[in-house]
Scaffold this motif. Structure first.
Motif, PDB file in Angstrom:
ATOM      1  N   GLN A 196     -24.135  -9.917 -53.915  1.00  0.00           N
ATOM      2  CA  GLN A 196     -23.228  -8.938 -54.517  1.00  0.00           C
ATOM      3  C   GLN A 196     -22.841  -9.302 -55.951  1.00  0.00           C
ATOM      4  O   GLN A 196     -22.042  -8.620 -56.557  1.00  0.00           O
ATOM      5  N   LEU A 197     -23.427 -10.363 -56.471  1.00  0.00           N
ATOM      6  CA  LEU A 197     -23.123 -10.747 -57.861  1.00  0.00           C
ATOM      7  C   LEU A 197     -23.922  -9.897 -58.835  1.00  0.00           C
ATOM      8  O   LEU A 197     -25.120  -9.683 -58.644  1.00  0.00           O
ATOM      9  N   ARG A 198     -23.245  -9.419 -59.872  1.00  0.00           N
ATOM     10  CA  ARG A 198     -23.918  -8.605 -60.901  1.00  0.00           C
ATOM     11  C   ARG A 198     -23.617  -9.189 -62.273  1.00  0.00           C
ATOM     12  O   ARG A 198     -22.516  -9.700 -62.500  1.00  0.00           O
ATOM     13  N   ASP A 199     -24.560  -9.031 -63.184  1.00  0.00           N
ATOM     14  CA  ASP A 199     -24.258  -9.331 -64.578  1.00  0.00           C
ATOM     15  C   ASP A 199     -23.431  -8.179 -65.120  1.00  0.00           C
ATOM     16  O   ASP A 199     -23.790  -7.002 -64.903  1.00  0.00           O
ATOM     17  N   PHE A 200     -22.357  -8.502 -65.827  1.00  0.00           N
ATOM     18  CA  PHE A 200     -21.486  -7.460 -66.374  1.00  0.00           C
ATOM     19  C   PHE A 200     -22.296  -6.443 -67.177  1.00  0.00           C
ATOM     20  O   PHE A 200     -22.088  -5.233 -67.071  1.00  0.00           O
ATOM     21  N   LYS A 201     -23.246  -6.947 -67.950  1.00  0.00           N
ATOM     22  CA  LYS A 201     -24.002  -6.054 -68.845  1.00  0.00           C
ATOM     23  C   LYS A 201     -24.824  -5.010 -68.071  1.00  0.00           C
ATOM     24  O   LYS A 201     -25.184  -3.971 -68.632  1.00  0.00           O
ATOM     25  N   ASP A 202     -25.114  -5.263 -66.817  1.00  0.00           N
ATOM     26  CA  ASP A 202     -25.922  -4.320 -66.026  1.00  0.00           C
ATOM     27  C   ASP A 202     -25.080  -3.257 -65.317  1.00  0.00           C
ATOM     28  O   ASP A 202     -25.626  -2.369 -64.654  1.00  0.00           O
ATOM     29  N   LEU A 203     -23.767  -3.348 -65.429  1.00  0.00           N
ATOM     30  CA  LEU A 203     -22.896  -2.376 -64.744  1.00  0.00           C
ATOM     31  C   LEU A 203     -22.883  -1.047 -65.493  1.00  0.00           C
ATOM     32  O   LEU A 203     -23.235  -0.977 -66.674  1.00  0.00           O
TER      33      LEU A 203
ATOM     34  N   ALA B  31     -17.781   1.344 -64.830  1.00  0.00           N
ATOM     35  CA  ALA B  31     -17.370   0.079 -64.196  1.00  0.00           C
ATOM     36  C   ALA B  31     -16.916  -0.919 -65.257  1.00  0.00           C
ATOM     37  O   ALA B  31     -15.904  -1.620 -65.070  1.00  0.00           O
ATOM     38  N   LYS B  32     -17.627  -0.961 -66.363  1.00  0.00           N
ATOM     39  CA  LYS B  32     -17.239  -1.876 -67.458  1.00  0.00           C
ATOM     40  C   LYS B  32     -15.851  -1.520 -67.982  1.00  0.00           C
ATOM     41  O   LYS B  32     -15.010  -2.399 -68.200  1.00  0.00           O
ATOM     42  N   GLU B  33     -15.626  -0.219 -68.159  1.00  0.00           N
ATOM     43  CA  GLU B  33     -14.329   0.231 -68.689  1.00  0.00           C
ATOM     44  C   GLU B  33     -13.198  -0.124 -67.718  1.00  0.00           C
ATOM     45  O   GLU B  33     -12.109  -0.553 -68.124  1.00  0.00           O
TER      46      GLU B  33
END
Ligand code: THU
Length: 158
Positions: free
Chosen positions: A14-21, A25-27
């Motif tokens: 369930q881990l994601r790189d922030f840049k791939d969101l 989701a980033k906001e």
């Protein structure tokens, strides 16, 4: 197969790189980071920020608010949820939670899971847990029903 499995956080599916969101989701995560600065936590000194996106695209933020009468304190997630609900918004689309623990991500407490699950009956929604570095490097991407399957429901009991 070893008898004791030791899971490294980097193995977490369930881990994601922030840049791939997604941009949304980033906001949302950035809004939770921003809200965390307002945490009132003189007792635990543990600052938490949360943000909830509702169906109309609004973002409601919250922080934890403690009290000298300890049980009267409220978590960041419920602060955000109460702000949204009392503004007439119950259709939660996504939630973000931000806090700093070196050992891992901060996920909502049991009370918050149950509280949020009430608004995920018709449709589950994603929940992003992150650390306060802006932007965070990695994010735990889960969902409310993943965190609390078979939550208590009273709605069928009419
Ligand atoms: N807390 C939150 O606000 N959200 C969580 O997901 C975990 C715990 C708060 C409650 C209390 O003010 C402090 O963190 C320490 O438990």
């Amino acid at each position: 197969m070893p008898r004791v499995m030791v899971h490294n956080v980097n193995d977490d599916k369930q881990l994601r790189d922030f840049k791939d969101l997604t941009a949304d989701a980033k906001e949302l995560i950035k809004a939770a980071i921003e809200a965390r600065q307002y945490a009132y936590c003189p007792y635990s000194k543990f600052k938490v920020g949360a943000a909830i996106q509702t169906g109309d695209g609004s973002i409601y933020t919250g922080c934890n608010i403690e009290n000298g009468a300890y049980p009267a304190g409220i978590c960041a997630e419920r602060t955000a949820a109460c702000k949204a609900i009392s503004d007439g918004k119950r259709d939660f689309v996504a939630c973000a939670v931000v806090a700093q623990q070196d050992s891992g991500f901060t996920t909502p407490c049991g009370v918050c899971r149950q509280f949020l699950a009430e608004f995920a009956m018709a449709r589950d929604f994603p929940l992003y847990c992150a650390k306060p570095a802006c932007p965070p490097l990695q994010v735990l991407a889960t969902s409310i029903r993943d965190l609390l399957p078979r939550s208590f429901s009273f709605l069928g009991n009419k």
